[in-house]
Structures are given as structure tokens and as C-alpha cells.
Motif scaffolding. Sequence first.
Motif, PDB file in Angstrom:
ATOM      1  N   ILE A 168      13.482 -38.552 -42.015  1.00 15.53           N
ATOM      2  CA  ILE A 168      14.733 -37.797 -42.113  1.00 15.53           C
ATOM      3  C   ILE A 168      15.063 -37.520 -43.578  1.00 15.53           C
ATOM      4  O   ILE A 168      15.388 -36.389 -43.965  1.00 15.53           O
ATOM      5  N   MET A 169      14.972 -38.535 -44.411  1.00 19.77           N
ATOM      6  CA  MET A 169      15.360 -38.416 -45.821  1.00 19.77           C
ATOM      7  C   MET A 169      14.523 -37.407 -46.581  1.00 19.77           C
ATOM      8  O   MET A 169      15.023 -36.701 -47.469  1.00 19.77           O
ATOM      9  N   GLN A 170      13.240 -37.311 -46.271  1.00 23.74           N
ATOM     10  CA  GLN A 170      12.365 -36.434 -47.043  1.00 23.74           C
ATOM     11  C   GLN A 170      12.678 -34.958 -46.820  1.00 23.74           C
ATOM     12  O   GLN A 170      12.277 -34.102 -47.609  1.00 23.74           O
ATOM     13  N   GLU A 171      13.438 -34.655 -45.772  1.00 19.55           N
ATOM     14  CA  GLU A 171      13.820 -33.265 -45.498  1.00 19.55           C
ATOM     15  C   GLU A 171      15.177 -32.908 -46.091  1.00 19.55           C
ATOM     16  O   GLU A 171      15.579 -31.748 -46.063  1.00 19.55           O
ATOM     17  N   GLN A 172      15.872 -33.894 -46.633  1.00 19.91           N
ATOM     18  CA  GLN A 172      17.232 -33.662 -47.125  1.00 19.91           C
ATOM     19  C   GLN A 172      17.235 -33.175 -48.572  1.00 19.91           C
ATOM     20  O   GLN A 172      16.370 -33.537 -49.366  1.00 19.91           O
ATOM     21  N   GLU A 173      18.234 -32.348 -48.892  1.00 23.25           N
ATOM     22  CA  GLU A 173      18.402 -31.833 -50.245  1.00 23.25           C
ATOM     23  C   GLU A 173      19.815 -32.137 -50.741  1.00 23.25           C
ATOM     24  O   GLU A 173      20.720 -32.422 -49.957  1.00 23.25           O
ATOM     25  N   HIS A 174      19.995 -32.063 -52.050  1.00 24.80           N
ATOM     26  CA  HIS A 174      21.311 -32.222 -52.681  1.00 24.80           C
ATOM     27  C   HIS A 174      21.926 -33.594 -52.406  1.00 24.80           C
ATOM     28  O   HIS A 174      23.157 -33.727 -52.301  1.00 24.80           O
ATOM     29  N   LEU A 175      21.094 -34.611 -52.267  1.00 25.04           N
ATOM     30  CA  LEU A 175      21.566 -35.974 -52.070  1.00 25.04           C
ATOM     31  C   LEU A 175      20.870 -36.903 -53.063  1.00 25.04           C
ATOM     32  O   LEU A 175      19.709 -36.683 -53.414  1.00 25.04           O
ATOM     33  N   ASN A 176      21.582 -37.914 -53.519  1.00 31.10           N
ATOM     34  CA  ASN A 176      20.955 -39.003 -54.272  1.00 31.10           C
ATOM     35  C   ASN A 176      21.100 -40.287 -53.467  1.00 31.10           C
ATOM     36  O   ASN A 176      22.221 -40.699 -53.143  1.00 31.10           O
ATOM     37  N   TYR A 177      19.984 -40.913 -53.112  1.00 28.49           N
ATOM     38  CA  TYR A 177      20.024 -42.214 -52.459  1.00 28.49           C
ATOM     39  C   TYR A 177      19.859 -43.306 -53.516  1.00 28.49           C
ATOM     40  O   TYR A 177      18.992 -43.212 -54.398  1.00 28.49           O
ATOM     41  N   VAL A 178      20.688 -44.333 -53.424  1.00 29.53           N
ATOM     42  CA  VAL A 178      20.560 -45.522 -54.260  1.00 29.53           C
ATOM     43  C   VAL A 178      20.348 -46.694 -53.306  1.00 29.53           C
ATOM     44  O   VAL A 178      21.241 -47.042 -52.535  1.00 29.53           O
ATOM     45  N   LEU A 179      19.156 -47.277 -53.353  1.00 29.91           N
ATOM     46  CA  LEU A 179      18.770 -48.319 -52.407  1.00 29.91           C
ATOM     47  C   LEU A 179      18.669 -49.646 -53.150  1.00 29.91           C
ATOM     48  O   LEU A 179      17.808 -49.806 -54.028  1.00 29.91           O
ATOM     49  N   LEU A 180      19.550 -50.570 -52.834  1.00 28.97           N
ATOM     50  CA  LEU A 180      19.618 -51.855 -53.516  1.00 28.97           C
ATOM     51  C   LEU A 180      18.986 -52.941 -52.657  1.00 28.97           C
ATOM     52  O   LEU A 180      19.070 -52.900 -51.426  1.00 28.97           O
ATOM     53  N   GLY A 181      18.376 -53.930 -53.307  1.00 26.73           N
ATOM     54  CA  GLY A 181      17.773 -55.026 -52.560  1.00 26.73           C
ATOM     55  C   GLY A 181      17.695 -56.294 -53.365  1.00 26.73           C
ATOM     56  O   GLY A 181      17.491 -56.262 -54.584  1.00 26.73           O
ATOM     57  N   SER A 182      17.876 -57.433 -52.688  1.00 26.79           N
ATOM     58  CA  SER A 182      17.816 -58.730 -53.362  1.00 26.79           C
ATOM     59  C   SER A 182      16.574 -59.530 -52.993  1.00 26.79           C
ATOM     60  O   SER A 182      16.285 -60.532 -53.635  1.00 26.79           O
ATOM     61  N   GLN A 183      15.863 -59.088 -51.956  1.00 23.10           N
ATOM     62  CA  GLN A 183      14.638 -59.788 -51.562  1.00 23.10           C
ATOM     63  C   GLN A 183      13.452 -59.057 -52.175  1.00 23.10           C
ATOM     64  O   GLN A 183      12.959 -58.068 -51.635  1.00 23.10           O
ATOM     65  N   GLU A 184      13.002 -59.537 -53.332  1.00 14.26           N
ATOM     66  CA  GLU A 184      12.007 -58.800 -54.110  1.00 14.26           C
ATOM     67  C   GLU A 184      10.716 -58.572 -53.343  1.00 14.26           C
ATOM     68  O   GLU A 184      10.143 -57.482 -53.390  1.00 14.26           O
ATOM     69  N   SER A 185      10.238 -59.584 -52.613  1.00 22.17           N
ATOM     70  CA  SER A 185       8.971 -59.435 -51.895  1.00 22.17           C
ATOM     71  C   SER A 185       9.090 -58.382 -50.799  1.00 22.17           C
ATOM     72  O   SER A 185       8.175 -57.574 -50.602  1.00 22.17           O
ATOM     73  N   MET A 186      10.222 -58.374 -50.083  1.00 18.84           N
ATOM     74  CA  MET A 186      10.420 -57.390 -49.018  1.00 18.84           C
ATOM     75  C   MET A 186      10.612 -55.991 -49.599  1.00 18.84           C
ATOM     76  O   MET A 186      10.100 -55.008 -49.049  1.00 18.84           O
ATOM     77  N   MET A 187      11.333 -55.885 -50.707  1.00 19.34           N
ATOM     78  CA  MET A 187      11.529 -54.580 -51.342  1.00 19.34           C
ATOM     79  C   MET A 187      10.200 -54.044 -51.878  1.00 19.34           C
ATOM     80  O   MET A 187       9.924 -52.832 -51.796  1.00 19.34           O
ATOM     81  N   ALA A 188       9.374 -54.938 -52.418  1.00 19.05           N
ATOM     82  CA  ALA A 188       8.047 -54.517 -52.891  1.00 19.05           C
ATOM     83  C   ALA A 188       7.202 -54.033 -51.723  1.00 19.05           C
ATOM     84  O   ALA A 188       6.445 -53.055 -51.847  1.00 19.05           O
ATOM     85  N   GLU A 189       7.319 -54.700 -50.575  1.00 22.70           N
ATOM     86  CA  GLU A 189       6.587 -54.285 -49.377  1.00 22.70           C
ATOM     87  C   GLU A 189       6.997 -52.885 -48.948  1.00 22.70           C
ATOM     88  O   GLU A 189       6.173 -52.069 -48.529  1.00 22.70           O
ATOM     89  N   ILE A 190       8.267 -52.580 -49.086  1.00 17.77           N
ATOM     90  CA  ILE A 190       8.790 -51.274 -48.656  1.00 17.77           C
ATOM     91  C   ILE A 190       8.426 -50.161 -49.633  1.00 17.77           C
ATOM     92  O   ILE A 190       8.022 -49.066 -49.220  1.00 17.77           O
ATOM     93  N   PHE A 191       8.534 -50.438 -50.949  1.00 17.65           N
ATOM     94  CA  PHE A 191       8.438 -49.354 -51.921  1.00 17.65           C
ATOM     95  C   PHE A 191       7.157 -49.335 -52.751  1.00 17.65           C
ATOM     96  O   PHE A 191       6.882 -48.337 -53.421  1.00 17.65           O
ATOM     97  N   GLU A 192       6.370 -50.401 -52.717  1.00 15.76           N
ATOM     98  CA  GLU A 192       5.182 -50.437 -53.567  1.00 15.76           C
ATOM     99  C   GLU A 192       3.881 -50.546 -52.782  1.00 15.76           C
ATOM    100  O   GLU A 192       2.804 -50.413 -53.379  1.00 15.76           O
ATOM    101  N   ARG A 193       3.952 -50.789 -51.495  1.00 15.65           N
ATOM    102  CA  ARG A 193       2.738 -50.844 -50.682  1.00 15.65           C
ATOM    103  C   ARG A 193       2.358 -49.417 -50.285  1.00 15.65           C
ATOM    104  O   ARG A 193       3.176 -48.674 -49.745  1.00 15.65           O
ATOM    105  N   LYS A 194       1.120 -49.031 -50.547  1.00 16.11           N
ATOM    106  CA  LYS A 194       0.706 -47.635 -50.369  1.00 16.11           C
ATOM    107  C   LYS A 194       0.872 -47.126 -48.945  1.00 16.11           C
ATOM    108  O   LYS A 194       1.134 -45.949 -48.731  1.00 16.11           O
TER     109      LYS A 194
END
Length: 355
Positions: A168-194
Motif C-alpha cells: 500500500i505504502m509504495q503506491e502513495q505520494e505526498h506522504l512522509n512516513y516516520v517509523l520508530l522502533g526500540s527493538q533493534e534486532s526486529m527493526m533490522a529484520e524488517i529494514f535491512e534483510r534483503k
Amino acid sequence: MNPFKFGVLVDDEFFTDRNDELKEVQWTLNSENHLILISPRRFGKSSLVAKAVKASGRPCISLNMQNMLSVDDFASKLLRELFRLYPMERIKHLMSHFRIVPTVSTNPVTNGVDVSFQPVINSMVLLEDAMSLIEKVSTENKRLIVVLDEFQEILNIRTGLDKQLRSIMQEQEHLNYVLLGSQESMMAEIFERKKSPFYHFGKLMHLDKIPYDDFKEYVSARLPSKGEKDLNGIVEEILDFTSLHPYYTQQLSAQVWDMMTYENLTDGVVWEAISKIVRTHDLDFERLWLNFNRTDRSIMISLSKGFNPLQNRQVATSTSFSGIKRLMKAGYVIRVNDYEIEDPFFKEWIIRFCN
């Protein structure tokens, strides 16, 4: 008035330094990119983003994903935030295209708007329509900012939600998402795993502790002046005890300020303040301790002594590592340079009563 503030979002004179990080967040919001901000809990992520959003003058939706019970609950709370920002007549008009029309009512207690949906088989339909509405109210000249705190919780709300949300997000325009996280390993899994749907979704930013000299200047300028030599020693004791953790530095500084101002204490004031806070939370700490298993207790005791729990010969390394991961996920242990107990007052309680 006590010049130290903790436990809530801080701004203006209560905001501590973070000038470089603030600029970086503002630069990202001024672009068409999204921001992923990672740090342990209570490092000031939410206050930093709130200050940047306020400076932008743009509308903002902010939700904590830990509070989402389900996908339809997520959709309801998104719409509730939209009603807070925009006139009801404008939103109701745009909602006429919803495949499943929600029930909208005014809450006389909060003077806000409640939104609910009838139970449906496919709740993603509700979220898709809500996300579509977010895009419709946003314009190129007044882009909407959407802040989702503790974003790693999407992995726990429903299996596959990350993939559906990303589509859904990849089709949206004129928006800024700010995604915060405190669980570094889980956030790395979401944003850094290919293979993750959110791989390289936006600018990745890690929030560290506030530099020693900056924090020392901040605390020194706000404590009562009792002589430069005494004040320097007091501030250094505070920062050494809290290890520069933003939340607990504010908490301890606030207690020290009270004792210096109202009790006229100077000698030993920091340890008097520490003891008072530890006594205040004694029952809470005891309850936490009783819920730990033997491995967790062994790890926490090792950390309280300044030892690396992975080098404890009495516990298998694999067992210790699993325990550390479990304690990090629960928020009791953080890792900046090394593993450490997140709450220095809990650490002090362990030193006093469990060693």
C-alpha cells in the motif's frame, strides 16, 4: 519550577541538545523520503520527532503500534486521527467510497470522535481504505506526516501484515512516513534483510546517547548554583550513575534539584536522591525480579557487576545468549556499546538486594 522533565514528550527548554539529530530529521521530512529511527526505549525518539514535526508546521498522524489489537483496530485508530486533524464533513465525504462504511460517533467525554467497524472476514479491506484516505487528504504543498512508533510490532499483529502494508505504502505520494522502533534486532529484520518487504524503505537513523559534554552543560545550567566545584561534582555523579541515558538522567536530575532546592542538601545529595528513587520503586523491582527465571537473574546480576554474561562459565553461552535476547526484547537490557541494564535504578536495587 523544576527544570527537568521525564515520562512525557518534552519540548522547548526541556528538550536536551539533539541539535544535529533534529536537523537530520527535518532534512528528511523536507524531502520525499521516509525515515526509520531506531534506539532503545526512552532515548527520546518520540520527543525528537515531535519537535521536528512541530517546526515543519505540517499535519501529523501519530500512532503507537503496541496499542494495536488487530488490523481493524489499526484502521479505526488511523481514521480517528484523521478526524482530529480535518473537518468531519470533509472526511465523511471522502469516506463515501469505502467498501465497508465505519460507524462514526462523537465521544462526549473526550470531545473527540470514535470510529468502529462491524466484524468482517477480510480486515485488510478496512486498512486499505483507511490508508487510501490518508493519501487523499495529503497534498504536495502540505504533505501529511505519518509517525508509527514501535513499528516492529507489525510482525506481531498479523502474519503477512508487513508485506500488505508495504504494497500500500509504495503506491502513495505526498506522504512522509516516520517509523520508530526500540527493538533493534526486529527493526533490522524488517529494514535491512534483503528479502523483507521494507528493505531499504527509507533513511535509516540510529539515535545514540547524548554526548557527555552536552549533557553536562544541560544539567549544570539547570541545577541550583551551590558553588562551581560542588556543582561539577554533583553533575558528574549524576551522569556516571545514569550512563548518559536521557530518561533516567532527567529523572535523577529532577530528584536532585528537589533536594537541593527544598531540603538545601549538597553533600551526598546524588546518592540520597538515588536511594529515595530506589526505595520508591522497591515493590515494583521486587515484582519484576520474582518473574525472572534463574537464567535471567544470573544475567542481570552479572550485568550489575559490570561483567559480560556471555562469559559466565556457570551458564552455557547459548543459554545466556537466548536469555539476553529475551531480556532485550522485554526492555530490561539494552546494547549501545556493550550490554547494560536499561534502568540504572533497577541495577542499583539488584546490587543492594540480590548480590
